[in-house]
Structures are given as structure tokens and as C-alpha cells.
Design an enzyme around this catalytic site. Structure first.
Site, PDB file in Angstrom:
ATOM      1  CG  HIS A 104      17.049 -75.481 -14.106  1.00 22.21           C
ATOM      2  ND1 HIS A 104      17.106 -75.919 -15.414  1.00 22.21           N
ATOM      3  CD2 HIS A 104      16.082 -76.203 -13.502  1.00 22.21           C
ATOM      4  CE1 HIS A 104      16.213 -76.892 -15.571  1.00 22.21           C
ATOM      5  NE2 HIS A 104      15.585 -77.077 -14.430  1.00 22.21           N
ATOM      6  CG  LEU A 128      24.567 -81.642 -20.683  1.00 24.20           C
ATOM      7  CD1 LEU A 128      24.885 -83.139 -20.715  1.00 24.20           C
ATOM      8  CD2 LEU A 128      24.585 -81.133 -19.256  1.00 24.20           C
ATOM      9  CB  ILE A 129      29.230 -76.899 -19.794  1.00 24.42           C
ATOM     10  CG1 ILE A 129      28.324 -75.656 -19.879  1.00 24.42           C
ATOM     11  CG2 ILE A 129      30.705 -76.498 -19.815  1.00 24.42           C
ATOM     12  CD1 ILE A 129      28.568 -74.755 -21.064  1.00 24.42           C
ATOM     13  CG  ASN A 142      22.359 -73.187 -15.868  1.00 24.08           C
ATOM     14  OD1 ASN A 142      22.052 -72.402 -16.770  1.00 24.08           O
ATOM     15  ND2 ASN A 142      21.666 -74.281 -15.623  1.00 24.08           N
TER      16      ASN A 142
HETATM   17  C1  GAR Z   1      15.182 -69.138 -18.346  1.00 24.25           C
HETATM   18  O1  GAR Z   1      13.951 -69.287 -17.676  1.00 24.25           O
HETATM   19  C2  GAR Z   1      16.213 -70.077 -17.769  1.00 24.25           C
HETATM   20  O2  GAR Z   1      16.030 -70.338 -16.412  1.00 24.25           O
HETATM   21  C3  GAR Z   1      15.979 -71.322 -18.586  1.00 24.25           C
HETATM   22  O3  GAR Z   1      15.716 -70.869 -19.881  1.00 24.25           O
HETATM   23  C4  GAR Z   1      15.050 -69.614 -19.799  1.00 24.25           C
HETATM   24  C5  GAR Z   1      15.723 -68.672 -20.769  1.00 24.25           C
HETATM   25  O4  GAR Z   1      15.005 -67.471 -20.874  1.00 24.25           O
HETATM   26  N1  GAR Z   1      17.110 -72.184 -18.540  1.00 24.25           N
HETATM   27  C6  GAR Z   1      17.042 -73.510 -18.551  1.00 24.25           C
HETATM   28  O5  GAR Z   1      15.999 -74.129 -18.637  1.00 24.25           O
HETATM   29  C7  GAR Z   1      18.385 -74.212 -18.433  1.00 24.25           C
HETATM   30  N2  GAR Z   1      18.227 -75.612 -18.203  1.00 24.25           N
HETATM   31  P1  GAR Z   1      15.695 -66.189 -21.508  1.00 24.25           P
HETATM   32  O6  GAR Z   1      16.338 -66.621 -22.821  1.00 24.25           O
HETATM   33  O7  GAR Z   1      14.556 -65.241 -21.737  1.00 24.25           O
HETATM   34  O8  GAR Z   1      16.704 -65.673 -20.533  1.00 24.25           O
END
Ligand code: GAR
Length: 200
Positions: free
Chosen positions: A109, A92-93, A107
Site C-alpha cells: 500500500h 477488499l478480500i 498487500n
Molecule cells: C501501487 O502503488 C500499490 O501500492 C497500490 O496500487 C499501485 C498499483 O500499481 N495499491 C493500493 O493502493 C492498494 N490499496 P501497479 O499496478 O503499477 O503495481
């Protein structure tokens, strides 16, 4: 040209997608620095490969979240960073970064927020037997995945959907959508919130 900092915690495939569009000239921005909170994260190797400075800040080393974020902020100031792009940053920021970069942190998600916020959104969608999930890009506020939504794209879950197949579909969208939205945000200034329908 806007200077961005990418924050990542893991593999960094979204970071790579951003590196690729900056390199090809499709995204008019400079990636000034990678901020990572996990030593050994593959994202750091991607930064090295691309010649982007990277810094690993481990939150547990700092007495408080404020001090952790102040250390990050000092680095961002050195690089004159305009905009923060969270790409798989699983933290969390806090108020220190939020007040320094108000309205300038986004961000991505892997769900259609407000459904399935927080960790393992893909697992949550599967467990809930959701018919649809997707990707959300949003501004960051103090909540967990609660900031104003900029764009969403949906994905249909098949009956035989697995974590692997859903993750693959979601990441394919992410790697296209994030660069598109960043181009819009960074070159057109403030943004009109958009919802986008693309045939899946
Ligand atoms: C991504 O799918 C992103 O949407 C998610 O983590 C993954 C990172 O993949 N983010 C979250 O869940 C944030 N709450 P990556 O490291 O291969 O980009």
C-alpha cells in the site's frame, strides 16, 4: 519452491517487478497465475508476455462476493497456489479467500499505514500536506488496509511535490521492497515483523 498467485487491477508495475526477480533468480518462487478483476488491465499483457496464465474475474458477473471468490479459489486450487500477493488489487478480500489462505495473503500500500488507507493514498497524502508518506507491506485481514504490518519504508514529501513525483518515488521503493519481503516470507516461512529504515 512456493507457488504464488499475484492479484492486480491495473498497470501491474509491481507484478512486473516480481516477474523480473523470479526470472533473475533473486526470488525463489514460482508465479503460477495472475488474477485480475479488470478486463483490459495492462497487468494481463505483462502476464502474457512472461508466459504466466492469467484469469480475469469480473465481480459484477457474480451474484455475490462469495461466489466471485469461490470462482477465483477454484482456479487457485487448480494451480496449487500456496500464497497470494496483492499488487495493486483494488478490492477488499472477503471471507472465502481469507479463510482458505489465512496468514498467506499480503498487500502493498502506498502510504505509511494506518495513515491514508483505501483508494488514492498518494492523493490523500498530498491533500493532507503530509511531510512524510511511504510504503507499507502488510498481511491482509478483513479490514481495509488494517492487517498486521510487516515492513514500512518512508518517503519525504518536498514542498513542490506533485502526484507524479510522489508516485515515482513511492513506486521505486515498492519495486525493490516487495521482492525483498517476498523472498523473506516465502523462504523463511513465518515472519517476524520488521520495520526498516533506509536513507531516503
Ligand atoms: C501501487 O502503488 C500499490 O501500492 C497500490 O496500487 C499501485 C498499483 O500499481 N495499491 C493500493 O493502493 C492498494 N490499496 P501497479 O499496478 O503499477 O503495481
Amino acid at each position: 519452491m512456493k507457488k504464488i498467485a499475484v492479484f492486480a487491477s491495473g498497470n501491474g508495475s509491481n507484478f512486473q517487478a516480481i516477474i523480473d526477480v523470479v526470472t533473475s533468480g533473486e526470488l525463489a518462487a514460482e508465479i503460477s497465475v495472475l488474477i485480475c478483476d479488470k478486463p483490459g488491465a495492462y497487468a494481463v499483457e505483462r502476464a502474457n508476455e512472461a508466459g504466466i496464465p492469467s484469469f480475469v474475474f469480473q465481480a459484477k458477473v457474480y451474484p455475490s462476493k462469495e461466489e466471485y471468490e469461490e470462482a477465483i479459489l477454484k482456479e487457485l486450487n487448480k494451480y496449487d497456489v500456496d500464497f497470494i500477493v496483492l499488487a495493486g488489487y483494488m478490492r477488499l478480500i472477503g471471507t472465502t479467500l481469507l479463510s482458505a489462505y489465512q496468514g498467506r495473503i499480503v498487500n502493498i500500500h502506498p502510504s505509511l499505514l494506518p495513515a491514508f488507507p483505501g483508494k488514492d493514498a498518494i492523493g490523500q497524502a498530498l491533500a493532507a500536506k503530509a511531510k512524510w508518506s511511504g510504503v507499507t507491506i502488510h498481511y491482509v485481514d478483513e479490514g481495509m488496509d488494517t492487517g498486521p504490518i510487516i515492513i514500512q519504508e518512508r518517503v519525504k514529501l518536498e514542498d513542490n511535490e506533485t502526484r507524479e513525483t510522489l508516485q515515482k518515488k513511492i513506486q521505486q521503493i515498492e519495486h525493490k521492497l516487495y521482492p525483498e519481503v517476498l523472498q523473506m516470507l516465502l523462504t523463511q516461512g513465518d515472519v517476524i515483523y520488521v520495520t526498516k529504515a533506509r536513507a531516503n
